[in-house]
Motif scaffolding. Structure first.
Motif, PDB file in Angstrom:
ATOM      1  N   THR A 130       0.724  -0.990  -0.064  1.00  0.00           N
ATOM      2  CA  THR A 130       0.099  -0.421  -0.430  1.00  0.00           C
ATOM      3  C   THR A 130       0.959   1.277   0.172  1.00  0.00           C
ATOM      4  N   SER A 131       1.991   1.270   0.712  1.00  0.00           N
ATOM      5  CA  SER A 131       2.749   2.274   1.148  1.00  0.00           C
ATOM      6  C   SER A 131       3.289   2.664  -0.485  1.00  0.00           C
ATOM      7  N   ALA A 134       1.444   3.519  -3.297  1.00  0.00           N
ATOM      8  CA  ALA A 134       0.593   5.206  -3.255  1.00  0.00           C
ATOM      9  C   ALA A 134       0.852   5.808  -3.985  1.00  0.00           C
ATOM     10  N   HIS A 135       2.128   5.808  -4.240  1.00  0.00           N
ATOM     11  CA  HIS A 135       2.580   7.112  -4.931  1.00  0.00           C
ATOM     12  C   HIS A 135       2.267   6.733  -6.644  1.00  0.00           C
ATOM     13  N   VAL A 182      -3.539  11.900  -0.688  1.00  0.00           N
ATOM     14  CA  VAL A 182      -3.001  11.115  -0.950  1.00  0.00           C
ATOM     15  C   VAL A 182      -1.908  10.909   0.405  1.00  0.00           C
ATOM     16  N   GLU A 183      -1.626  11.144   0.767  1.00  0.00           N
ATOM     17  CA  GLU A 183      -0.130  11.884   2.057  1.00  0.00           C
ATOM     18  C   GLU A 183      -0.659  12.266   3.152  1.00  0.00           C
ATOM     19  N   ASP A 185      -3.745  10.753   3.484  1.00  0.00           N
ATOM     20  CA  ASP A 185      -4.425   9.341   3.856  1.00  0.00           C
ATOM     21  C   ASP A 185      -2.846   8.237   4.316  1.00  0.00           C
ATOM     22  N   MET A 186      -1.974   8.759   3.822  1.00  0.00           N
ATOM     23  CA  MET A 186      -0.747   7.234   3.888  1.00  0.00           C
ATOM     24  C   MET A 186      -0.312   7.518   5.677  1.00  0.00           C
ATOM     25  N   GLN A 187       0.325   9.083   5.725  1.00  0.00           N
ATOM     26  CA  GLN A 187       0.335   9.477   6.947  1.00  0.00           C
ATOM     27  C   GLN A 187       0.035   8.507   8.148  1.00  0.00           C
ATOM     28  N   TRP A 189      -1.124   6.147   8.551  1.00  0.00           N
ATOM     29  CA  TRP A 189      -0.817   4.614   8.687  1.00  0.00           C
ATOM     30  C   TRP A 189       0.821   4.512   8.873  1.00  0.00           C
ATOM     31  N   GLU A 190       1.063   5.203   8.103  1.00  0.00           N
ATOM     32  CA  GLU A 190       3.310   5.300   8.211  1.00  0.00           C
ATOM     33  C   GLU A 190       3.138   7.224   7.957  1.00  0.00           C
ATOM     34  N   TRP A 193       5.311   9.534   5.579  1.00  0.00           N
ATOM     35  CA  TRP A 193       5.196   9.052   4.444  1.00  0.00           C
ATOM     36  C   TRP A 193       5.033  10.143   3.547  1.00  0.00           C
TER      37      TRP A 193
END
Length: 229
Positions: A130-131, A134-135, A182-183, A185-187, A189-190, A193
């Protein structure tokens, strides 16, 4: 009384023979199959223990952990096939799951430990995938980049120029907002990111674009300039 004893003995022998046939077939289904060489060796050892047993109780004493080793062997064979597939297609992130499972499978002493290990590694790799993927937000925004270029370079009568400029601005803002979203949402989880469009030049991503490398590189450069990377 003697007849009952003989009948029981015959039933036991018949059942024992059925088990011997069953374990022989289990082993033979993997024979001469290079993709399942570990499974064949493990199943063959289990079958040999069965074939040499004089009773089911005898087999129980001989079996030990041979059945668990068959499960480990099957996981190893199937994971090796998965690893080979990802190597072929240069899937450098998806392959991590297979690599870690192969490192740990032999240390699993029972089916429960094996199942837990596989689940943990699969879940971990799902997050890694996913990480990584996402790019690919640029894949979805490719059309917007083309559309932006059209409106920014459109040659129209002067009375339409402000409208073209506004449309171009809206498209540009949509691209920026998509990247920001996107950033964000991903942050969740990570931590930290951050979108790295240049990752899309790596084969596992680049193969998704039906364009020449030069065109992909140009679009990535434009995209980075728009989202300030």
């Amino acid at each position: 009384m003697l007849n009952k004893k003989n009948n029981k003995t015959n039933m036991d022998n018949n059942l024992l023979n059925e088990y011997k046939q069953y374990y022989a077939i289990r082993a033979e289904r993997y024979a001469n199959n290079e993709n399942y060489k570990y499974s064949y060796e493990a199943e063959k050892k289990l079958s040999e223990a069965m074939q040499s047993s004089q009773s089911l109780e005898d087999f129980k004493n001989k079996m030990g952990n041979l059945n668990e080793l068959c499960a480990n062997a099957l996981v190893k064979d199937e994971t090796l096939m998965e690893k080979a597939f990802y190597e072929k297609h240069k899937e450098n992130v998806r392959i991590l799951d297979a690599e870690r499972i192969l490192q740990k499978v032999d240390s699993c002493s029972n089916a429960t430990d094996l199942g837990i290990m596989i689940t943990e590694e699969t879940n971990k790799n799902s997050m890694e995938i996913t990480s990584d993927e996402a790019h690919r937000v640029l894949v979805d925004d490719w059309f917007l980049l083309d559309k932006l270029e059209i409106y920014e370079n459109a040659e129209v009568p002067s009375e339409y120029k402000s409208e073209m400029k506004q449309i171009a601005s809206d498209i540009r803002n949509s691209i920026i907002e998509n990247a920001r979203s996107v950033e964000e949402d991903m942050q969740a989880w990570e931590n930290r990111w951050r979108l790295k469009p240049e990752i899309l030049l790596e084969y596992r991503h680049k193969r998704l674009f039906p364009y020449e490398d030069k065109h992909i590189e140009e679009q990535i450069a434009r995209y980075k300039s728009i989202i300030n990377r």
